[in-house]
Design a protein around this motif. Structure first.
Motif, mmCIF file in Angstrom:
data_model
loop_
_atom_site.group_PDB
_atom_site.id
_atom_site.type_symbol
_atom_site.label_atom_id
_atom_site.label_comp_id
_atom_site.label_asym_id
_atom_site.label_seq_id
_atom_site.Cartn_x
_atom_site.Cartn_y
_atom_site.Cartn_z
ATOM 1 N N ILE A 1 0.821 -1.222 0.000
ATOM 2 C CA ILE A 1 0.000 0.000 0.000
ATOM 3 C C ILE A 1 0.853 1.270 0.000
ATOM 4 O O ILE A 1 0.353 2.347 -0.281
ATOM 5 C CB ILE A 1 -0.991 0.067 1.188
ATOM 6 C CG1 ILE A 1 -0.250 0.099 2.546
ATOM 7 C CG2 ILE A 1 -1.978 -1.081 1.171
ATOM 8 C CD1 ILE A 1 -1.135 0.545 3.699
ATOM 9 N N SER A 2 2.160 1.141 0.320
ATOM 10 C CA SER A 2 2.936 2.385 0.289
ATOM 11 C C SER A 2 3.966 2.436 -0.843
ATOM 12 O O SER A 2 4.061 3.451 -1.515
ATOM 13 C CB SER A 2 3.545 2.704 1.655
ATOM 14 O OG SER A 2 4.600 1.866 1.943
ATOM 15 N N CYS A 3 4.703 1.334 -1.116
ATOM 16 C CA CYS A 3 5.722 1.435 -2.173
ATOM 17 C C CYS A 3 5.280 0.759 -3.483
ATOM 18 O O CYS A 3 6.019 0.752 -4.458
ATOM 19 C CB CYS A 3 7.060 0.865 -1.700
ATOM 20 S SG CYS A 3 7.141 -0.924 -1.668
ATOM 21 N N SER A 4 4.079 0.175 -3.473
ATOM 22 C CA SER A 4 3.484 -0.447 -4.666
ATOM 23 C C SER A 4 4.236 -1.660 -5.203
ATOM 24 O O SER A 4 3.975 -2.109 -6.321
ATOM 25 C CB SER A 4 3.324 0.576 -5.807
ATOM 26 O OG SER A 4 2.463 1.604 -5.407
ATOM 27 N N THR B 1 3.301 -8.773 4.933
ATOM 28 C CA THR B 1 3.725 -7.385 4.756
ATOM 29 C C THR B 1 4.774 -7.328 3.651
ATOM 30 O O THR B 1 5.364 -8.339 3.275
ATOM 31 C CB THR B 1 4.336 -6.819 6.055
ATOM 32 O OG1 THR B 1 5.332 -7.730 6.514
ATOM 33 C CG2 THR B 1 3.291 -6.622 7.131
ATOM 34 N N CYS B 2 5.015 -6.115 3.160
ATOM 35 C CA CYS B 2 6.009 -5.867 2.121
ATOM 36 C C CYS B 2 7.419 -5.889 2.735
ATOM 37 O O CYS B 2 7.572 -5.776 3.952
ATOM 38 C CB CYS B 2 5.712 -4.497 1.521
ATOM 39 S SG CYS B 2 6.845 -3.984 0.229
ATOM 40 N N THR B 3 8.437 -5.988 1.909
ATOM 41 C CA THR B 3 9.816 -5.892 2.426
ATOM 42 C C THR B 3 10.042 -4.527 3.083
ATOM 43 O O THR B 3 10.874 -4.398 3.973
ATOM 44 C CB THR B 3 10.853 -6.074 1.286
ATOM 45 O OG1 THR B 3 10.458 -5.257 0.180
ATOM 46 C CG2 THR B 3 10.939 -7.518 0.837
ATOM 47 N N CYS B 4 9.271 -3.515 2.666
ATOM 48 C CA CYS B 4 9.401 -2.184 3.288
ATOM 49 C C CYS B 4 8.666 -2.131 4.621
ATOM 50 O O CYS B 4 8.732 -1.133 5.331
ATOM 51 C CB CYS B 4 8.887 -1.090 2.346
ATOM 52 S SG CYS B 4 7.088 -0.872 2.352
ATOM 53 N N GLY B 5 7.930 -3.184 4.954
ATOM 54 C CA GLY B 5 7.273 -3.265 6.262
ATOM 55 C C GLY B 5 5.801 -2.899 6.247
ATOM 56 O O GLY B 5 5.097 -3.116 7.225
HETATM 57 ZN ZN LIG Z 1 6.374 -1.724 0.291
#
Ligand SMILES: [Zn+2]
Ligand SMILES: *Cc1c(COP(=O)(O)O)cnc(C)c1O
Length: 430
Positions: A11-14, A25-29
């Motif tokens: 939802i934040s880095c796509s 969750t994404c690798t970006c958290g």
């Molecule tokens: Zn991300």
């Protein structure tokens, strides 16, 4: 109809991932969304299909979640673990709507799901994905209803389930279910937020599938509440949806469902979403009201234990949906929750305390002029009245004084001798 292509997206880095990548969750958290390519989907045809499935007597597609399978998870039927969840009633609110000052309020009773809360809708999706991934053990942190639901679905699927609950103050009906359905229940010294943090560590280290609403498939299943309400209304969109907010997964699902229907042209009006939090567990309200950065609430406290959460996992998804729908966030006090509950119950509908935030919040928003008293609105009653009998009895026996709640609309049982004269006396002013 061809299966709809779907994938996971941060939802934040796509960043995108394979749909059944076993991650939360994404690798970006940040959180993940299930995304699908709707560009080639004909909304009208899809609705026609859903209408054909309405009222099916048996089979997977008679479920009030899997009826909408194209927008839930488009998987083969053999993989689906279902208890024919959903298909819950949409009631005129009667006394409760009059009390709130909005007589056209309808109440969608998600407490009529198989385990007594809306959690079953997300759980059938989550456990189905566990099945696809061949996980044999699932876990969750819970204020009660998630664990009751997970234990039931895990048993149905033949999986083991591990439940992390906060010590003390879990409603008895919910704990009873978790134990009865056979979940291994671990009572954590700490509150829900501590349990939530722990279960995430445990799941990644022990390779257990996590079924909290951080799991994007839980959100997909819960979208079906919205689909079903709109189908019950013949796809006529109400002015408002009113929904309680705890971990904030359910209102995130509601807005996501609306966004997809809107993208498909199935609806052309966007209803406003009102999220109601308990004043003692109100991080979203504080943020929204004061236009401040997100900050967790330490030591959340409320009689509405299902939403006693200070650090809600889905706050970003929730805010996204509230902004998209031009929605609002409101808070309600303990007294307001329990008085509204007395009205929901006396209307002959009945729901657990957290659910009744809907009516308490509607009343406040009508009084403030935010919701028009002539508006059409659908409130989501999230859990069954029998989940928390202590809250009911203590209110009606006026035993909640020490937590600052008066039994304003109490209905005290009267003890009498077994004779007709005593009955007459007892009924004399009824
Ligand atoms: Zn991300
Ligand atoms: C889980 C739950 C809520 C809160 O839903 P969130 O998705 O956590 O915001 C509200 N009411 C009841 C009865 C629940 O079980």
């Amino acid at each position: 109809m061809k299966k709809i292509k779907s994938y996971l997206e941060c939802i934040s880095c796509s960043k995108k991932y394979y749909i059944f990548d076993p991650r939360y969750t994404c690798t970006c958290g940040d959180l993940l969304d299930v995304k699908r390519d709707l560009s080639e989907i004909n909304g009208k045809k899809l609705v026609k299909k859903w209408e054909e499935r309405w009222g099916m007597k048996s089979g997977v597609l008679s479920s009030g979640v899997w009826r909408y399978k194209e927008l839930i998870i488009d998987v083969d039927k053999e993989k689906i673990i279902t208890k024919q969840e959903g298909n819950t009633r949409l009631y005129p609110s009667g006394l409760a709507g009059i009390y709130a000052g909005i007589p056209k309020l309808l109440l969608k009773h998600e407490g009529e799901n198989p385990s007594g809360s809306f959690k079953d809708r997300g759980m059938t999706a989550g456990v189905t994905v566990a099945n696809i991934l061949d996980s044999k053990m699932v876990a969750c942190a819970s204020t009660g209803n998630t664990s009751a639901s997970m234990a039931a679905y895990a048993s149905k699927a033949g999986f083991k389930s591990v439940i992390f609950i906060p010590s003390g103050k879990i409603a008895y009906g919910k704990l009873a279910q978790a134990l009865a359905y056979g979940g291994k229940t671990l009572q954590i010294e700490g509150n829900f937020d501590d349990a939530m943090e722990l279960v995430q560590k445990v799941c990644s280290e022990l390779d257990i599938y996590l079924l909290n609403s951080i799991n994007p498939f839980r959100i997909e299943g819960q979208k079906a509440i919205c689909f079903e309400v709109l189908q019950q209304l013949d796809w006529k969109v109400p002015d408002w949806f009113i929904i309680p907010g705890g971990n904030l997964g359910n209102n995130s699902a509601l807005s996501k469902a609306l966004m997809e229907l809107y993208e498909l042209g199935i609806i052309t009006k966007i209803p406003r979403i009102a999220v109601i939090q308990a004043a003692g567990a109100n991080p979203l309200y504080r943020m929204w009201k004061n236009k401040t950065a997100y900050k967790a609430v330490k030591n959340p406290d409320t009689i509405a234990t299902a939403i006693k959460i200070g650090n809600p996992v889905s706050w970003k998804k929730s805010l996204r949906g509230i902004e998209w729908s031009n929605g609002v966030v409101e808070e309600v006090t303990e007294q307001e929750i329990m008085d509204a509950k007395a009205m929901v119950d006396k209307a002959g509908i009945g729901a657990e305390p957290a659910s009744c935030c809907v009516v308490a919040g509607a009343k406040k928003l009508v009084e403030a002029g935010v919701i028009d008293k002539k508006a059409s609105a659908v409130g989501i009653l999230t859990g069954n009245i029998l989940k928390d009998p202590d809250a009911v009895i203590n209110y009606h026996m006026d035993r909640l004084k020490e937590v600052g709640i008066n039994g304003s609309y109490k209905n005290i049982p009267i003890q009498i001798p077994a004779d007709i004269q005593a009955v007459k006396t007892a009924l004399s002013n009824y």
